[in-house]
Write a protein that holds these residues in place. Structure first.
Motif, short mmCIF file in Angstrom:
data_model
loop_
_atom_site.label_atom_id
_atom_site.label_comp_id
_atom_site.label_asym_id
_atom_site.label_seq_id
_atom_site.Cartn_x
_atom_site.Cartn_y
_atom_site.Cartn_z
N GLU A 42 71.21 46.88 -28.00
CA GLU A 42 69.94 47.23 -27.38
C GLU A 42 69.89 46.73 -25.94
O GLU A 42 69.43 47.46 -25.04
CB GLU A 42 68.78 46.63 -28.17
CG GLU A 42 68.52 47.30 -29.49
CD GLU A 42 67.45 46.60 -30.31
OE1 GLU A 42 66.89 45.58 -29.84
OE2 GLU A 42 67.19 47.05 -31.43
N LEU A 46 69.68 49.01 -22.51
CA LEU A 46 68.66 48.75 -21.50
C LEU A 46 69.32 48.58 -20.13
O LEU A 46 68.86 49.17 -19.14
CB LEU A 46 67.85 47.51 -21.86
CG LEU A 46 66.78 47.07 -20.88
CD1 LEU A 46 65.72 48.14 -20.74
CD2 LEU A 46 66.16 45.76 -21.32
N THR A 49 70.49 51.92 -18.78
CA THR A 49 69.37 52.73 -18.31
C THR A 49 68.91 52.25 -16.94
O THR A 49 68.64 53.05 -16.04
CB THR A 49 68.21 52.68 -19.31
OG1 THR A 49 68.68 53.10 -20.59
CG2 THR A 49 67.07 53.57 -18.88
N LEU A 72 62.33 47.47 -14.91
CA LEU A 72 62.58 47.02 -16.28
C LEU A 72 61.57 47.65 -17.24
O LEU A 72 61.93 48.12 -18.33
CB LEU A 72 62.51 45.50 -16.35
CG LEU A 72 62.73 44.85 -17.70
CD1 LEU A 72 64.14 45.12 -18.19
CD2 LEU A 72 62.50 43.36 -17.59
N LEU A 73 60.33 47.69 -16.84
CA LEU A 73 59.29 48.29 -17.67
C LEU A 73 59.52 49.79 -17.85
O LEU A 73 59.42 50.31 -18.97
CB LEU A 73 57.92 48.04 -17.04
CG LEU A 73 56.70 48.38 -17.86
CD1 LEU A 73 56.67 47.55 -19.13
CD2 LEU A 73 55.45 48.14 -17.04
N THR A 76 62.44 50.33 -20.23
CA THR A 76 62.03 50.04 -21.60
C THR A 76 61.26 51.21 -22.20
O THR A 76 61.46 51.57 -23.36
CB THR A 76 61.17 48.76 -21.64
OG1 THR A 76 61.89 47.71 -21.03
CG2 THR A 76 60.81 48.38 -23.06
N LYS A 77 60.41 51.83 -21.40
CA LYS A 77 59.66 53.01 -21.87
C LYS A 77 60.60 54.17 -22.16
O LYS A 77 60.41 54.91 -23.12
CB LYS A 77 58.61 53.42 -20.85
CG LYS A 77 57.42 52.49 -20.83
CD LYS A 77 56.38 52.97 -19.83
CE LYS A 77 55.16 52.08 -19.85
NZ LYS A 77 54.14 52.53 -18.88
N ILE A 79 63.83 54.00 -23.05
CA ILE A 79 64.62 53.70 -24.25
C ILE A 79 63.77 53.82 -25.51
O ILE A 79 64.24 54.32 -26.53
CB ILE A 79 65.23 52.29 -24.16
CG1 ILE A 79 66.36 52.31 -23.15
CG2 ILE A 79 65.72 51.81 -25.50
CD1 ILE A 79 67.00 50.99 -22.93
N SER A 80 62.54 53.39 -25.43
CA SER A 80 61.69 53.42 -26.63
C SER A 80 61.07 54.79 -26.87
O SER A 80 60.41 55.00 -27.87
CB SER A 80 60.60 52.36 -26.54
OG SER A 80 59.76 52.62 -25.43
N PRO A 92 63.84 53.42 -30.93
CA PRO A 92 64.92 53.38 -29.94
C PRO A 92 66.17 54.05 -30.48
O PRO A 92 66.44 54.00 -31.68
CB PRO A 92 65.17 51.90 -29.71
CG PRO A 92 64.43 51.18 -30.76
CD PRO A 92 63.44 52.11 -31.38
#
Length: 93
Positions: A42, A46, A49, A72-73, A76-77, A79-80, A92
C-alpha cells in the motif's frame, strides 16, 4: 512479495523498508508477515501515485515535507477511489 514494479519501489525506498522492519519487530507471529507485506505494498502504491503526480519526488523522505501535504492527500484519494459526487470511497486496488 512477488517481483514486480510495486516490490521494486518498496525495496528501494528506505522509509518503506524501515516501516516494514518496525512492524515485523513488533509482531513476532508468522501470520503477521502477510499483513506487513500488504501494508508495504500500500505504501509503495501511494509513493508510485505521488511520483506520477509530481516528478520531482523520488522517495518518501520527499513526501514527508509540509509542502507535500496536498499532493499526499490527492494521491490518497486516487488510491482509495474517492468519488466527489457521492462522497464515497472504493476499496484500494
Amino acid at each position: 512479495m512477488r517481483a514486480n514494479n510495486i516490490s521494486d519501489v518498496a525495496k528501494n525506498d528506505p522509509v518503506i523498508c524501515l516501516y516494514g522492519e518496525s512492524l515485523l519487530a513488533k509482531h513476532k507471529r508468522q501470520q503477521i508477515a502477510n499483513v506487513v507485506s500488504n501494508k508495504i505494498k500500500e505504501m509503495a502504491r501511494l509513493l508510485m501515485t505521488i511520483i506520477s503526480m509530481d516528478g520531482d519526488i523520488s522517495n518518501f523522505f520527499d513526501v514527508l515535507r509540509f509542502e507535500m501535504f496536498g499532493t499526499l492527500l490527492s494521491a490518497t484519494k486516487i488510491i482509495s477511489g474517492y468519488d466527489d459526487q457521492n462522497k464515497s470511497f472504493k476499496a484500494p486496488f
